[in-house]
Design a protein around this motif. Structure first.
Motif, PDB file in Angstrom:
ATOM      1  N   SER A  66       5.608  19.286   5.642  1.00 58.24           N
ATOM      2  CA  SER A  66       6.662  18.645   4.862  1.00 58.24           C
ATOM      3  C   SER A  66       6.838  17.190   5.282  1.00 58.24           C
ATOM      4  CB  SER A  66       7.981  19.401   5.038  1.00 58.24           C
ATOM      5  OG  SER A  66       9.031  18.777   4.339  1.00 58.24           O
ATOM      6  N   PHE A  67       6.700  16.926   6.585  1.00 61.59           N
ATOM      7  CA  PHE A  67       6.849  15.560   7.089  1.00 61.59           C
ATOM      8  C   PHE A  67       5.664  14.691   6.674  1.00 61.59           C
ATOM      9  CE2 PHE A  67       9.359  18.269   9.870  1.00 61.59           C
ATOM     10  CZ  PHE A  67      10.562  17.570   9.948  1.00 61.59           C
ATOM     11  N   ARG A  68       4.515  15.304   6.518  1.00 60.37           N
ATOM     12  CA  ARG A  68       3.338  14.581   6.017  1.00 60.37           C
ATOM     13  C   ARG A  68       3.582  14.145   4.572  1.00 60.37           C
ATOM     14  NH1 ARG A  68      -2.363  13.838   6.478  1.00 60.37           N
ATOM     15  NH2 ARG A  68      -3.567  14.720   4.758  1.00 60.37           N
ATOM     16  N   HIS A  69       4.186  15.043   3.777  1.00 59.95           N
ATOM     17  CA  HIS A  69       4.565  14.685   2.405  1.00 59.95           C
ATOM     18  C   HIS A  69       5.573  13.532   2.417  1.00 59.95           C
ATOM     19  CE1 HIS A  69       2.330  17.992   0.937  1.00 59.95           C
ATOM     20  NE2 HIS A  69       3.229  18.940   1.104  1.00 59.95           N
ATOM     21  N   LEU A  70       6.540  13.616   3.321  1.00 62.31           N
ATOM     22  CA  LEU A  70       7.563  12.573   3.414  1.00 62.31           C
ATOM     23  C   LEU A  70       6.929  11.219   3.741  1.00 62.31           C
ATOM     24  CD1 LEU A  70      10.640  11.791   3.599  1.00 62.31           C
ATOM     25  CD2 LEU A  70      10.397  12.166   6.069  1.00 62.31           C
ATOM     26  N   PHE A  71       5.987  11.218   4.676  1.00 57.99           N
ATOM     27  CA  PHE A  71       5.293   9.983   5.041  1.00 57.99           C
ATOM     28  C   PHE A  71       4.633   9.357   3.813  1.00 57.99           C
ATOM     29  CE2 PHE A  71       1.117   8.100   5.887  1.00 57.99           C
ATOM     30  CZ  PHE A  71       1.473   7.017   6.695  1.00 57.99           C
ATOM     31  N   ALA A  72       3.940  10.185   3.037  1.00 58.93           N
ATOM     32  CA  ALA A  72       3.225   9.677   1.864  1.00 58.93           C
ATOM     33  C   ALA A  72       4.179   9.102   0.826  1.00 58.93           C
ATOM     34  CB  ALA A  72       2.386  10.796   1.247  1.00 58.93           C
ATOM     35  N   LYS A  73       5.267   9.806   0.559  1.00 62.67           N
ATOM     36  CA  LYS A  73       6.228   9.343  -0.441  1.00 62.67           C
ATOM     37  C   LYS A  73       6.913   8.050   0.018  1.00 62.67           C
ATOM     38  CE  LYS A  73       8.947  12.217  -2.513  1.00 62.67           C
ATOM     39  NZ  LYS A  73       8.590  11.813  -3.874  1.00 62.67           N
ATOM     40  N   ASN A  74       7.298   7.992   1.284  1.00 63.53           N
ATOM     41  CA  ASN A  74       7.939   6.781   1.807  1.00 63.53           C
ATOM     42  C   ASN A  74       6.981   5.595   1.799  1.00 63.53           C
ATOM     43  OD1 ASN A  74      10.389   7.979   2.213  1.00 63.53           O
ATOM     44  ND2 ASN A  74      10.189   8.202   4.422  1.00 63.53           N
ATOM     45  N   PHE A  75       5.709   5.867   2.123  1.00 60.59           N
ATOM     46  CA  PHE A  75       4.710   4.797   2.139  1.00 60.59           C
ATOM     47  C   PHE A  75       4.559   4.173   0.757  1.00 60.59           C
ATOM     48  CE2 PHE A  75       0.442   3.081   1.724  1.00 60.59           C
ATOM     49  CZ  PHE A  75       0.303   2.326   2.887  1.00 60.59           C
ATOM     50  N   LEU A  76       4.473   5.022  -0.272  1.00 62.48           N
ATOM     51  CA  LEU A  76       4.289   4.504  -1.628  1.00 62.48           C
ATOM     52  C   LEU A  76       5.525   3.754  -2.126  1.00 62.48           C
ATOM     53  CD1 LEU A  76       2.315   7.353  -3.446  1.00 62.48           C
ATOM     54  CD2 LEU A  76       1.468   5.116  -2.716  1.00 62.48           C
ATOM     55  N   LYS A  77       6.698   4.130  -1.649  1.00 61.14           N
ATOM     56  CA  LYS A  77       7.917   3.420  -2.039  1.00 61.14           C
ATOM     57  C   LYS A  77       7.916   1.985  -1.503  1.00 61.14           C
ATOM     58  CE  LYS A  77      11.137   7.322  -2.474  1.00 61.14           C
ATOM     59  NZ  LYS A  77      12.310   7.999  -1.858  1.00 61.14           N
ATOM     60  N   ARG A  78       7.361   1.827  -0.294  1.00 66.26           N
ATOM     61  CA  ARG A  78       7.409   0.519   0.365  1.00 66.26           C
ATOM     62  C   ARG A  78       6.116  -0.286   0.192  1.00 66.26           C
ATOM     63  NH1 ARG A  78      11.055   0.870   5.823  1.00 66.26           N
ATOM     64  NH2 ARG A  78      12.665   2.242   5.002  1.00 66.26           N
ATOM     65  N   HIS A  79       5.030   0.414  -0.048  1.00 64.71           N
ATOM     66  CA  HIS A  79       3.744  -0.277  -0.209  1.00 64.71           C
ATOM     67  C   HIS A  79       2.922   0.515  -1.230  1.00 64.71           C
ATOM     68  CE1 HIS A  79       0.573  -3.068   1.043  1.00 64.71           C
ATOM     69  NE2 HIS A  79      -0.257  -2.041   0.972  1.00 64.71           N
ATOM     70  N   ASN A  80       2.997   0.116  -2.464  1.00 65.96           N
ATOM     71  CA  ASN A  80       2.418   0.892  -3.561  1.00 65.96           C
ATOM     72  C   ASN A  80       0.908   0.707  -3.672  1.00 65.96           C
ATOM     73  OD1 ASN A  80       2.336   2.589  -5.758  1.00 65.96           O
ATOM     74  ND2 ASN A  80       2.875   1.002  -7.235  1.00 65.96           N
ATOM     75  N   ASP A  81       0.197   1.240  -2.678  1.00 64.44           N
ATOM     76  CA  ASP A  81      -1.267   1.172  -2.645  1.00 64.44           C
ATOM     77  C   ASP A  81      -1.798   2.586  -2.440  1.00 64.44           C
ATOM     78  OD1 ASP A  81      -3.967   0.816  -2.094  1.00 64.44           O
ATOM     79  OD2 ASP A  81      -3.659  -1.010  -0.929  1.00 64.44           O
TER      80      ASP A  81
END
Length: 267
Positions: A215-230
């Protein structure tokens, strides 16, 4: 012995530990009852459809197909079943719950678990990778993960996390070895982490369904795309073979969708 050789074959292809385990399990179930011929394979597929969810069925089928490929019997390849992909992510911890969990663990002096949660949420590490993290990796700021297939994935450690971790291990007088240890001062197990996270969820009043390592891996991915959309970079960071696998993180979680509906639909 045949399964051990097949396992080595999968490792050489660079598959993850969890995928290899799933594929071996699929072959083990098949081998207990069925033989390698077209009719028997179709019967096994029927058994899977009857007893498992579509995603699990396709995972088992992919495992069998890998096995058939290993045996040189690609003429017997099974087709996966088609099903409608969900338009949302399920059971993903919210950023608010993640922050709250970290704060509670730190407040109560549960420093090891505070860092475990932080590393899961801030690195995108798989649980099987986290338990292999060493102090030496923290010192250089990254962890290179090698597969027998020749692939390399670099797990980066954010500077703030690195600096706090080094202060923690320095206070403990440690300079090398595994970062996270169990009560016997041995490498912590993936099961040990999973069980304790559930315990923490119940203790702090967080939905246990969203508190598990992946679940935390999913959170990392979602947060990353919010701040750096790559999304291409995210695919590399996550270790995905295909960018299509990463696209799911462009979707909202079911809870996020519900909140949007609550906020928007006022008529």
């Amino acid at each position: 012995m045949p399964l051990e050789l097949f396992k080595s074959h999968l490792e050489d292809k660079g598959l993850s530990e969890s995928t290899i385990k799933a594929y071996l399990y699929a072959v083990e179930i098949f081998s207990d009852t069925y033989t390698v011929d077209h009719k028997q394979l179709l019967e096994y597929k029927g058994y899977l459809i009857e007893h498992y969810k579509p995603q699990t069925t396709n995972l088992r089928i992919n495992g069998i197909n890998r096995y058939l490929e290993y045996l040189g019997r690609t003429d017997l390849r099974l087709k996966t079943i088609k099903f409608q992909q969900k338009t949302f992510l399920e059971n993903v911890i919210s950023h608010a719950d993640y922050t709250f969990l970290k704060a509670q663990l730190k407040k109560e002096g549960k420093v090891k678990w505070y860092f475990i949660v932080w590393y899961l949420g801030a690195t995108g590490a798989r649980i099987s990778e986290l338990v292999k993290l060493k102090i030496e990796h923290i010192q250089v700021g990254y962890f290179d993960i090698y597969s027998k297939g020749g692939k390399t994935r670099r797990l980066y450690i954010p500077k703030k996390l690195k600096d706090e971790t080094l202060l923690w291990v320095e206070k403990k007088g440690l300079r090398s070895g595994y970062l996270f240890l169990n009560q016997k001062n041995q490498q912590i197990s993936t099961r040990g982490i999973s069980l304790h996270l559930k315990y923490c969820a119940k203790k702090y009043g967080i939905n246990p369904n969203v508190v598990y390592p992946h679940s935390f891996r999913h959170l990392f991915a979602k947060n990353f795309l919010k701040r750096h959309n790559d999304i291409s970079l995210l695919a590399d960071l996550m270790g995905h073979d295909s960018i299509e696998t990463t696209r799911i993180y462009l979707r909202k979680s079911s809870m996020e969708q519900q909140q949007i509906i609550n906020d928007v639909v006022t008529w």
